[in-house]
Design an enzyme around this catalytic site. Structure first.
Site, PDB file in Angstrom:
ATOM      1  N   SER A  77       0.848  -1.194   0.000  1.00  0.00           N
ATOM      2  CA  SER A  77       0.000   0.000   0.000  1.00  0.00           C
ATOM      3  C   SER A  77       0.880   1.239   0.000  1.00  0.00           C
ATOM      4  CB  SER A  77      -0.905   0.012   1.235  1.00  0.00           C
ATOM      5  OG  SER A  77      -1.547   1.263   1.388  1.00  0.00           O
ATOM      6  N   TYR A 117      -1.969  -0.166   9.995  1.00  0.00           N
ATOM      7  CA  TYR A 117      -2.020  -0.634   8.606  1.00  0.00           C
ATOM      8  C   TYR A 117      -0.718  -0.314   7.878  1.00  0.00           C
ATOM      9  CZ  TYR A 117      -3.713  -1.103   3.784  1.00  0.00           C
ATOM     10  OH  TYR A 117      -3.877  -1.467   2.471  1.00  0.00           O
TER      11      TYR A 117
END
Length: 375
Positions: free
Chosen positions: A214, A227
């Site tokens: 990501s 995350y």
């Protein structure tokens, strides 16, 4: 004068190396050819200082803007395991690979769920839906044994570690420690485990590993600590593994998407649960400083992000396909808006500038912590 000359020579070297990398090892396009011709022409037109800047600009365009697809391998006789196929990228990729003629093992968290049922309804003999909770070692071993019986001596061509969780964007101080553990377990440790289990089969075929990271794993985004940390760990693991596996002929690629709407954003039930979990875990001092109103507003930020994200998942799926079947796959793919631009700004700009831009883009302004509001 010597500095100007040195700058021009360095710029020219960077341009030539980028041009060779793009067209010899990666395959070129018409747009890339035009950019290369433009850069070469500028060497004879512009003064030395502007020439260097122009060549660096052309190198940038060749690296980040022009497409590089190149020659593709035949899909027949190749088998790929994809995790997280209940929905989103994994679901779309399983369909795409099946349409291309690959044998697809689609791992799903819920084999009786709607996403799994949709895959089965395609009626393709080359698409096998398998129960696979990536955090469950027993299920991983069951899938491994099944795939071994299916691929036999040919080995497994591809492993796509796509399964992931996001939780709710929340200040680092407020995120329950269980969220950090969950993100690390699903987004990082499960991918490590799957690589270790399936690498013998991948070495046999000299195949591919595709790990989905990501932009949050490369750029420090406020409220994405758990995350982002898990994706940063996966990114570093993948980069090291790529160097270690090159002697075995196994290619390791990163897919770093930005701005796509998938089920990772959760639903209305998840939003309510996120708020309850934060309020239950936060310390009395933090609850007082941030305030219940601020904490309750955070899931709304998640919904807003989902609405602003693209529903078209094809850029990610096409990059995954290219990573699996290209003769010369890229080390890193950055599909989506700002997926390459924001990391570039973060690396090249002063910290004060990049952090200001990131805060403007990602910090919600609708509600502020109670301790920061004026009475």
């Amino acid at each position: 004068m010597e500095i100007t000359s040195c700058f021009c020579w360095v710029s020219a070297a960077v341009f030539v190396i980028t041009l060779l990398w793009r067209f010899i090892w990666g395959g070129g396009t018409h747009v890339g050819a035009l950019v290369g011709a433009l850069g070469a022409s500028l060497c004879f037109i512009l003064p030395p200082v502007y020439r260097g800047v122009a060549l660096l600009g052309c190198s940038f365009i060749l690296t980040f803007v022009t497409e590089r697809r190149g020659k593709m391998l035949q899909a027949g006789g190749r088998a790929v395991l994809v995790t997280g196929c209940d929905s989103g990228f994994g679901h779309a990729l399983a369909k795409r690979l099946s349409d291309e003629g690959l044998q697809v093992f689609a791992g799903v968290l819920d084999v009786n769920g709607g996403g799994a049922q949709q895959l089965r309804e395609r009626g393709s003999e080359k698409l096998k839906v398998l129960q696979l909770d990536v955090t469950d070692s027993a299920q991983i071993e069951t899938v491994h044994q099944y795939i071994c019986t299916q691929v036999e001596d040919t080995g497994l061509w591809g492993l796509v570690n796509n399964a992931g969780v996001l939780q709710c964007p929340t200040d680092a101080e407020l995120q329950p420690i269980t969220w950090y553990r969950r993100c690390m377990d699903v987004n990082f440790l499960s991918a490590v485990r799957l690589c270790q289990v399936f690498l013998p089969l991948l070495r046999r075929s000299r195949g591919r590993i595709v790990n989905v990271t990501s932009m949050a794993g490369e750029v420090p985004l406020p409220m994405f600590t758990s995350y982002g940390a898990s994706k940063a760990a996966l990114s570093m693991f993948s980069r090291v593994l790529r160097m270690e596996m090159c002697v075995w002929g196994v290619r390791v690629t990163l897919i770093q998407p930005g701005g796509f709407r998938t089920s990772i954003f959760g639903n209305s039930e998840d939003v309510s649960r996120f708020t309850d979990e934060v309020l239950a875990a936060v310390s009395p001092e933090a609850r007082e400083d941030y305030g219940k109103m601020y904490i309750s507003s955070l899931p709304g930020f998640l919904s807003k992000m989902s609405q602003q994200s693209s529903e078209d998942l094809s850029p990610v799926v096409e990059d995954m396909l290219h990573a699996l079947l290209s003769v010369h796959p890229r080390p890193l793919y950055t599909p989506g808006q700002m997926a390459w631009l924001l990391p570039l700004l973060h690396r090249c700009c002063p910290a004060a500038v990049s952090e200001f831009l990131i805060r403007r883009l990602f910090v919600p302004s609708a509600c502020r912590p109670a301790g920061l509001t004026t009475s």
